[in-house]
Design an enzyme around this catalytic site. Structure first.
Site, PDB file in Angstrom:
ATOM      1  N   ASN A 193       0.848  -1.064   0.009  1.00 29.87           N
ATOM      2  CA  ASN A 193       0.028   0.028   0.075  1.00 29.87           C
ATOM      3  C   ASN A 193       0.764   1.216   0.079  1.00 29.87           C
ATOM      4  O   ASN A 193       2.126   1.218   0.254  1.00 29.87           O
ATOM      5  CB  ASN A 193      -0.943   0.063   1.055  1.00 29.87           C
ATOM      6  CG  ASN A 193      -2.270   0.625   1.020  1.00 29.87           C
ATOM      7  OD1 ASN A 193      -2.450   1.347   0.228  1.00 29.87           O
ATOM      8  ND2 ASN A 193      -3.411  -0.042   1.484  1.00 29.87           N
ATOM      9  N   HIS A 225      23.584   0.831  12.627  1.00 30.93           N
ATOM     10  CA  HIS A 225      24.738   1.476  13.073  1.00 30.93           C
ATOM     11  C   HIS A 225      25.415   1.148  14.097  1.00 30.93           C
ATOM     12  O   HIS A 225      24.753   0.573  15.181  1.00 30.93           O
ATOM     13  CB  HIS A 225      24.403   3.175  13.369  1.00 30.93           C
ATOM     14  CG  HIS A 225      24.025   3.952  11.955  1.00 30.93           C
ATOM     15  ND1 HIS A 225      24.943   4.397  11.235  1.00 30.93           N
ATOM     16  CD2 HIS A 225      22.806   4.431  11.487  1.00 30.93           C
ATOM     17  CE1 HIS A 225      24.234   4.992   9.972  1.00 30.93           C
ATOM     18  NE2 HIS A 225      23.037   4.829  10.311  1.00 30.93           N
ATOM     19  N   SER A 243      -0.976  -1.044   8.663  1.00 28.74           N
ATOM     20  CA  SER A 243      -0.367   0.551   8.472  1.00 28.74           C
ATOM     21  C   SER A 243       0.473   0.792   9.647  1.00 28.74           C
ATOM     22  O   SER A 243       0.370   0.491  10.964  1.00 28.74           O
ATOM     23  CB  SER A 243      -1.554   1.541   8.729  1.00 28.74           C
ATOM     24  OG  SER A 243      -2.394   1.123   7.640  1.00 28.74           O
ATOM     25  N   LYS A 265      12.108  -8.053  17.113  1.00 28.32           N
ATOM     26  CA  LYS A 265      12.450  -9.392  17.048  1.00 28.32           C
ATOM     27  C   LYS A 265      11.714 -10.357  16.164  1.00 28.32           C
ATOM     28  O   LYS A 265      10.714 -10.022  15.938  1.00 28.32           O
ATOM     29  CB  LYS A 265      12.759 -10.032  18.443  1.00 28.32           C
ATOM     30  CG  LYS A 265      11.544 -10.277  19.103  1.00 28.32           C
ATOM     31  CD  LYS A 265      11.733 -10.437  20.729  1.00 28.32           C
ATOM     32  CE  LYS A 265      10.376 -10.663  21.610  1.00 28.32           C
ATOM     33  NZ  LYS A 265      10.647 -11.152  22.786  1.00 28.32           N
ATOM     34  N   ARG A 317      -1.553 -13.112  20.528  1.00 32.48           N
ATOM     35  CA  ARG A 317      -2.284 -14.388  20.514  1.00 32.48           C
ATOM     36  C   ARG A 317      -2.083 -15.055  19.085  1.00 32.48           C
ATOM     37  O   ARG A 317      -1.315 -14.537  18.132  1.00 32.48           O
ATOM     38  CB  ARG A 317      -3.882 -14.223  20.669  1.00 32.48           C
ATOM     39  CG  ARG A 317      -4.681 -13.435  19.645  1.00 32.48           C
ATOM     40  CD  ARG A 317      -6.060 -13.472  19.718  1.00 32.48           C
ATOM     41  NE  ARG A 317      -6.799 -12.561  18.762  1.00 32.48           N
ATOM     42  CZ  ARG A 317      -7.232 -12.947  17.723  1.00 32.48           C
ATOM     43  NH1 ARG A 317      -6.912 -14.205  17.259  1.00 32.48           N
ATOM     44  NH2 ARG A 317      -7.803 -12.203  16.713  1.00 32.48           N
TER      45      ARG A 317
END
Length: 196
Positions: free
Chosen positions: A90, A120, A145, A169, A186
């Site tokens: 999108n 960095h 979004s 992660k 969940r």
């Protein structure tokens, strides 16, 4: 100046990119090329076929006909983006892809998503050095979004990343994560309540 294959071999190895260096100079060259191509993509109307053609120029590889992309799209490289089939991206998505962005089949990416593959050095003396790490997004995943995915993260097949989440992660397959940093909410299709 090194060629594109040597550049991709280097960044895909995960080695540190020192600044200044020949690799860093290639980053700058690719940024200029991406900026030119993005201007063409983002600043005027195009049909879906034209969008795919321009995206193919941006990535320097064929793009399958099932890609749906709503401009504007942003990248500062473009050459290390790898898309499966039936991918939907999108508007206003940003892919900082020098470290590699790998997107599986049937993936949905929401407005303003940001996928990052460079970090960095923490050491202030070497702070300008870059650490490339790929982002991998599994088949059937959905990024809502304003999602941000940080370098080195793998998102499993069928996972859902809730709007506004910052993914720091790996996310297991068929798992819903939300928040900053993203945490498991969940499993996908898990029955949250029972009428029994």
């Amino acid at each position: 100046m090194m060629d594109l294959k040597d550049f991709l071999d280097y960044v895909n190895s995960g080695k540190e990119v020192e600044s200044p260096s020949e690799i860093q100079e290639m980053f700058d060259e690719l940024l200029l090329e991406a900026t030119r191509i993005k201007s063409k993509l983002n600043c005027e109307y195009h049909t879906e076929d034209e969008i795919r053609e321009i995206f193919s120029e941006l990535t320097s590889q064929p793009v399958n006909e099932s890609l749906r992309l709503i401009p504007p799209f942003h990248t500062d490289c473009g050459k290390n983006i790898h898309l499966g089939e039936n991918v939907f991206i999108n508007s206003n998505c940003t892919m900082q892809d020098q470290g590699g962005v790998y997107i599986g089949d049937n993936v949905l990416i929401g407005h303003n998503a940001c996928i990052l593959t460079l970090n960095h050095q923490e050491d202030p003396e070497k702070r300008a050095n870059l650490l490339p790490a790929p982002v991998k997004i599994g088949t059937g995943a959905w990024l809502g979004s304003n999602v941000t995915v940080l370098p080195g993260v793998t998102i499993g097949d069928g996972a859902i990343i809730a709007a506004g989440a910052v993914v720091t992660k790996d996310v297991e397959a068929n798992t819903i994560v939300a928040g900053i940093p993203a945490k498991v909410v969940r499993k996908v299709n898990e029955n949250k309540c029972s009428n029994k």
